[in-house]
Design a protein around this motif. Structure first.
Motif, PDB file in Angstrom:
ATOM      1  N   ARG A  34     -15.239  -6.619  -1.363  1.00 52.88           N
ATOM      2  CA  ARG A  34     -14.248  -6.291  -0.649  1.00 52.88           C
ATOM      3  C   ARG A  34     -12.950  -6.663  -1.551  1.00 52.88           C
ATOM      4  O   ARG A  34     -12.051  -7.044  -0.831  1.00 52.88           O
ATOM      5  CB  ARG A  34     -14.151  -7.225   0.580  1.00 52.88           C
ATOM      6  CG  ARG A  34     -15.464  -7.134   1.392  1.00 52.88           C
ATOM      7  CD  ARG A  34     -16.068  -5.796   1.498  1.00 52.88           C
ATOM      8  NE  ARG A  34     -15.064  -5.109   2.498  1.00 52.88           N
ATOM      9  CZ  ARG A  34     -15.321  -3.455   2.579  1.00 52.88           C
ATOM     10  NH1 ARG A  34     -16.200  -3.103   1.644  1.00 52.88           N
ATOM     11  NH2 ARG A  34     -14.475  -2.944   3.383  1.00 52.88           N
ATOM     12  N   VAL A  35     -13.186  -6.350  -2.765  1.00 56.30           N
ATOM     13  CA  VAL A  35     -11.821  -6.502  -3.636  1.00 56.30           C
ATOM     14  C   VAL A  35     -11.360  -5.227  -4.126  1.00 56.30           C
ATOM     15  O   VAL A  35     -12.268  -4.356  -4.545  1.00 56.30           O
ATOM     16  CB  VAL A  35     -12.223  -7.379  -5.117  1.00 56.30           C
ATOM     17  CG1 VAL A  35     -11.076  -7.540  -5.786  1.00 56.30           C
ATOM     18  CG2 VAL A  35     -12.717  -8.780  -4.572  1.00 56.30           C
ATOM     19  N   PHE A  36     -10.195  -5.098  -4.051  1.00 55.22           N
ATOM     20  CA  PHE A  36      -9.880  -3.504  -4.576  1.00 55.22           C
ATOM     21  C   PHE A  36      -8.913  -3.727  -5.826  1.00 55.22           C
ATOM     22  O   PHE A  36      -8.327  -4.631  -5.960  1.00 55.22           O
ATOM     23  CB  PHE A  36      -8.762  -2.916  -3.385  1.00 55.22           C
ATOM     24  CG  PHE A  36      -7.672  -3.856  -2.909  1.00 55.22           C
ATOM     25  CD1 PHE A  36      -6.354  -3.779  -3.791  1.00 55.22           C
ATOM     26  CD2 PHE A  36      -7.839  -4.779  -1.879  1.00 55.22           C
ATOM     27  CE1 PHE A  36      -5.474  -4.765  -3.096  1.00 55.22           C
ATOM     28  CE2 PHE A  36      -6.837  -5.716  -1.371  1.00 55.22           C
ATOM     29  CZ  PHE A  36      -5.720  -5.622  -2.143  1.00 55.22           C
ATOM     30  N   GLU A  37      -9.034  -2.382  -6.407  1.00 53.00           N
ATOM     31  CA  GLU A  37      -8.167  -2.126  -7.652  1.00 53.00           C
ATOM     32  C   GLU A  37      -6.600  -2.242  -7.271  1.00 53.00           C
ATOM     33  O   GLU A  37      -6.243  -1.819  -6.392  1.00 53.00           O
ATOM     34  CB  GLU A  37      -8.408  -0.965  -8.230  1.00 53.00           C
ATOM     35  CG  GLU A  37      -9.843  -0.785  -8.585  1.00 53.00           C
ATOM     36  CD  GLU A  37      -9.900  -0.969 -10.366  1.00 53.00           C
ATOM     37  OE1 GLU A  37      -9.064  -0.689 -11.044  1.00 53.00           O
ATOM     38  OE2 GLU A  37     -11.119  -1.488 -10.342  1.00 53.00           O
TER      39      GLU A  37
ATOM     40  N   GLU B 123     -13.122  -0.242  -1.968  1.00 52.24           N
ATOM     41  CA  GLU B 123     -13.162  -1.472  -2.185  1.00 52.24           C
ATOM     42  C   GLU B 123     -14.739  -1.632  -2.506  1.00 52.24           C
ATOM     43  O   GLU B 123     -15.587  -0.982  -2.014  1.00 52.24           O
ATOM     44  CB  GLU B 123     -12.855  -2.324  -0.731  1.00 52.24           C
ATOM     45  CG  GLU B 123     -11.424  -2.154  -0.554  1.00 52.24           C
ATOM     46  CD  GLU B 123     -11.025  -2.882   0.904  1.00 52.24           C
ATOM     47  OE1 GLU B 123     -12.020  -3.198   1.603  1.00 52.24           O
ATOM     48  OE2 GLU B 123      -9.902  -2.952   1.186  1.00 52.24           O
ATOM     49  N   ASN B 124     -14.898  -2.780  -3.384  1.00 50.83           N
ATOM     50  CA  ASN B 124     -16.156  -2.859  -3.877  1.00 50.83           C
ATOM     51  C   ASN B 124     -16.936  -3.847  -2.913  1.00 50.83           C
ATOM     52  O   ASN B 124     -16.695  -4.194  -1.906  1.00 50.83           O
ATOM     53  CB  ASN B 124     -16.248  -3.578  -5.271  1.00 50.83           C
ATOM     54  CG  ASN B 124     -15.534  -4.926  -5.454  1.00 50.83           C
ATOM     55  OD1 ASN B 124     -15.200  -5.437  -4.298  1.00 50.83           O
ATOM     56  ND2 ASN B 124     -15.279  -5.056  -6.576  1.00 50.83           N
TER      57      ASN B 124
ATOM     58  N   LYS C 175      -1.780  -1.375  -4.144  1.00 51.06           N
ATOM     59  CA  LYS C 175      -3.224  -1.151  -4.011  1.00 51.06           C
ATOM     60  C   LYS C 175      -3.730   0.284  -4.653  1.00 51.06           C
ATOM     61  O   LYS C 175      -2.848   1.305  -4.332  1.00 51.06           O
ATOM     62  CB  LYS C 175      -3.785  -1.112  -2.427  1.00 51.06           C
ATOM     63  CG  LYS C 175      -5.332  -0.879  -2.365  1.00 51.06           C
ATOM     64  CD  LYS C 175      -5.615  -1.174  -0.772  1.00 51.06           C
ATOM     65  CE  LYS C 175      -6.945  -0.737  -0.612  1.00 51.06           C
ATOM     66  NZ  LYS C 175      -7.355  -0.917   0.974  1.00 51.06           N
TER      67      LYS C 175
ATOM     68  N   ASN D 119       0.928  -1.119  -0.041  1.00 47.88           N
ATOM     69  CA  ASN D 119       0.088  -0.019  -0.010  1.00 47.88           C
ATOM     70  C   ASN D 119       1.057   1.282  -0.115  1.00 47.88           C
ATOM     71  O   ASN D 119       1.252   1.812   1.038  1.00 47.88           O
ATOM     72  CB  ASN D 119      -0.953   0.125   1.229  1.00 47.88           C
ATOM     73  CG  ASN D 119      -2.057  -1.009   1.241  1.00 47.88           C
ATOM     74  OD1 ASN D 119      -2.554  -1.252   0.098  1.00 47.88           O
ATOM     75  ND2 ASN D 119      -2.425  -1.403   2.305  1.00 47.88           N
TER      76      ASN D 119
ATOM     77  N   TYR E 136     -11.601 -11.628  -2.122  1.00 42.57           N
ATOM     78  CA  TYR E 136     -10.987 -11.123  -1.000  1.00 42.57           C
ATOM     79  C   TYR E 136     -10.154 -12.032  -0.045  1.00 42.57           C
ATOM     80  O   TYR E 136     -10.471 -13.282  -0.053  1.00 42.57           O
ATOM     81  CB  TYR E 136     -12.121 -10.803  -0.007  1.00 42.57           C
ATOM     82  CG  TYR E 136     -11.667 -10.423   1.284  1.00 42.57           C
ATOM     83  CD1 TYR E 136     -11.591  -8.794   1.524  1.00 42.57           C
ATOM     84  CD2 TYR E 136     -11.528 -11.041   2.476  1.00 42.57           C
ATOM     85  CE1 TYR E 136     -11.109  -8.738   2.992  1.00 42.57           C
ATOM     86  CE2 TYR E 136     -10.827 -10.964   3.782  1.00 42.57           C
ATOM     87  CZ  TYR E 136     -10.722  -9.430   3.920  1.00 42.57           C
ATOM     88  OH  TYR E 136     -10.406  -9.152   5.151  1.00 42.57           O
TER      89      TYR E 136
ATOM     90  N   ASN F 174      -7.229 -12.166   3.128  1.00 47.40           N
ATOM     91  CA  ASN F 174      -6.416 -11.305   4.026  1.00 47.40           C
ATOM     92  C   ASN F 174      -5.524 -12.017   5.078  1.00 47.40           C
ATOM     93  O   ASN F 174      -5.947 -12.724   5.932  1.00 47.40           O
ATOM     94  CB  ASN F 174      -7.406 -10.234   4.816  1.00 47.40           C
ATOM     95  CG  ASN F 174      -6.449  -9.196   5.794  1.00 47.40           C
ATOM     96  OD1 ASN F 174      -5.466  -9.532   6.074  1.00 47.40           O
ATOM     97  ND2 ASN F 174      -7.358  -8.282   6.184  1.00 47.40           N
TER      98      ASN F 174
ATOM     99  N   SER G  67      -8.433   3.842  -2.248  1.00 49.37           N
ATOM    100  CA  SER G  67      -9.036   3.090  -1.023  1.00 49.37           C
ATOM    101  C   SER G  67     -10.572   2.433  -1.343  1.00 49.37           C
ATOM    102  O   SER G  67     -10.977   2.205  -0.207  1.00 49.37           O
ATOM    103  CB  SER G  67      -8.965   4.321   0.238  1.00 49.37           C
ATOM    104  OG  SER G  67      -9.966   5.153  -0.399  1.00 49.37           O
TER     105      SER G  67
END
Ligand SMILES: C[S@@+](CC[C@H](N)C(=O)[O-])C[C@H]1O[C@@H](n2cnc3c(N)ncnc32)[C@H](O)[C@@H]1O
Length: 429
Positions: A190-193, A186-187, A181, A152, A222, A224, A184
């Protein structure tokens, strides 16, 4: 195959001095330019005294990754050389150490023993410190997901992202891809670009957690790594033979180990790619279809399906699945969507058929949520009761702190038994 982990990106190491780079230009990574010769003081030490002297001189000896402070002394078979730190001269040693040298037969060999340092001997931090301009720090940590490193980066680091990614790949041979990442946001899944900033553009990977294998595409689902101990904690509290319902299962970090433990698991996720990898991971871990049932639908609809309510009105019901009359009897319901799972508690209200459940213990709910600094645990319990539409039963509720998500934000797991008044609300006995 790599296990997932959160590791520090850097280790402390002194960098060779070099001209600092201006804020705008991105320096090229010239690995040869890191070659440097240090001239250090070397002491001649009798072979049998080497380990004793290494201990005695601790704090004064050469301390560099991949370099030893005891080396051959030319052709001598009697003695070795003990190398001092490049900033330490004989006269810097404390008098008691100089006396000890004399007593043990340790003598000065040279004040100019050459030690060659190159790129491979420097830490990520040392390399990046030399390459990045003043005011731009090397990243302090990154998450590892199989062969992928996830960063990040801060705004000021972004112009140097490819350089940072390349150094990380050089210094961590088990990594093949570095992603950063983007933004900030997330869709719903819960997946981010993300952007691949170095290495292969391959985002499907495999991780292991506590003996279970998980395949996933990091750009589609997702995942983590920081939740590993929480997954273990909760699954450890389940008993073999019980039935688990996982409403927001992701790719299965609760569901797969629970099924491996001998629970029957009904696992659901709204994200079709998560449901896909759930099924892939069930096969990868050799779980039979009767141990793990996979669903791809909204969490509320999923619960109604399992409870055998309003089947006609439900979308996306898997054709092959018909719940028993009166619904599936289960022991645990996991809801891990901390941003909003607590709102899904309304799905429990009146959701249980008294004919099935009135003589049984109702399930435990494990609902994940966030707590801001301004909120108390009592506020969180009140919020849960609000969405449940009734009070929690005294003595059957606990709050576990999972982790610090941000300076003023904790992730909690709220565990409680479904209150009877809530379960049967509006249902005829
Ligand atoms: C924070 S992730 C947790 C996944 C998994 N349980 C874990 O611990 O890694 C939340 C998951 O909820 C899913 N999700 C979001 N909205 C949902 C909904 N309405 N119904 C079911 N699943 C949903 C997302 O796709 C995502 O996989």
């Amino acid at each position: 195959m790599e296990s997932s982990a959160v590791v520090p990106a850097t280790t402390i190491d002194a960098a060779p001095t070099a001209p600092s780079t201006s804020a705008r230009e991105v320096p090229a990574l010239d690995r040869e330019s890191f070659r440097q010769v240090l001239n250090v003081t070397a002491l001649r030490v009798p072979n049998r005294k080497c380990s004793e002297m290494m201990k005695a001189f601790r704090g004064f000896t050469l301390d560099r990754p991949r370099l030893r402070c005891i080396v051959q002394n030319g052709d001598s078979s009697e003695t070795k050389l003990l190398l001092l730190d490049e900033n330490i001269k004989l006269e810097d040693l404390p008098p008691e150490l100089l006396n000890r040298m004399q007593a043990e037969g340790v003598t000065l060999a040279t004040t100019n023993h050459p030690v060659v340092l190159d790129y491979s001997m420097l830490s990520t931090d040392a390399v990046l410190k030399r390459l990045l301009p003043a005011g731009v720090d090397a990243p302090s940590s990154f998450e590892t997901i199989g062969h992928i490193a996830h960063l990040n980066l801060r705004d000021e680091q972004l112009p140097y992202r490819h350089l940072i990614g390349t150094v990380l790949l050089d210094k961590n041979p088990h990594l093949k891809t570095v992603v950063n990442k983007l933004g900030s946001i997330e869709n719903q899944y819960r997946v981010f670009e993300m952007e691949v900033i170095a290495g292969e553009k391959k985002l499907e990977t495999e991780v292991t957690q506590h003996g279970a294998r998980f395949r996933l595409d990091f750009s589609q689902v997702y995942w983590n790594s920081r939740l590993e101990s929480e997954h273990l904690r909760l699954v450890s509290s389940f008993q073999q033979g019980q039935v688990l319902v996982d409403m927001m299962a992701g790719i299965g970090p609760f569901a797969i180990p629970a099924a491996q433990k001998g629970l029957t698991v009904y696992a659901n996720d709204l994200n079709p790619r998560s449901a896909h990898y759930l099924a892939v991971n069930a096969r990868l871990n050799r779980l039979g279809p009767s141990g793990l049932h996979v669903f791809n639908m909204d969490g509320r609809a999923f619960l109604r399906l399992l409870n055998s309510a309003d089947l006609g009105s439900l979308p996306d019901v898997p054709e092959c699945f018909a719940p028993p009359a009166g619904g599936v009897v289960f022991d645990h319901l996991v809801m891990n969507l901390p941003a909003s799972a607590i709102e899904f508690l309304d799905a429990l209200s009146g959701a249980f058929d008294p004919a099935t459940w009135s003589e049984r213990s109702l399930p435990w709910v494990h609902c994940y949520t966030f707590k801001r600094a301004a909120e108390t645990e009592a506020d969180i319990l009140a919020k849960a009761e609000h969405y449940l539409g009734g009070p929690l039963e005294p003595g059957s509720c606990s709050v576990h702190t999972v982790r610090d998500v941000a300076p003023n934000k904790l992730m909690l797991c709220l565990s409680f038994r479904v209150p009877r008044d809530v379960a049967f609300l509006g249902r005829a006995a």
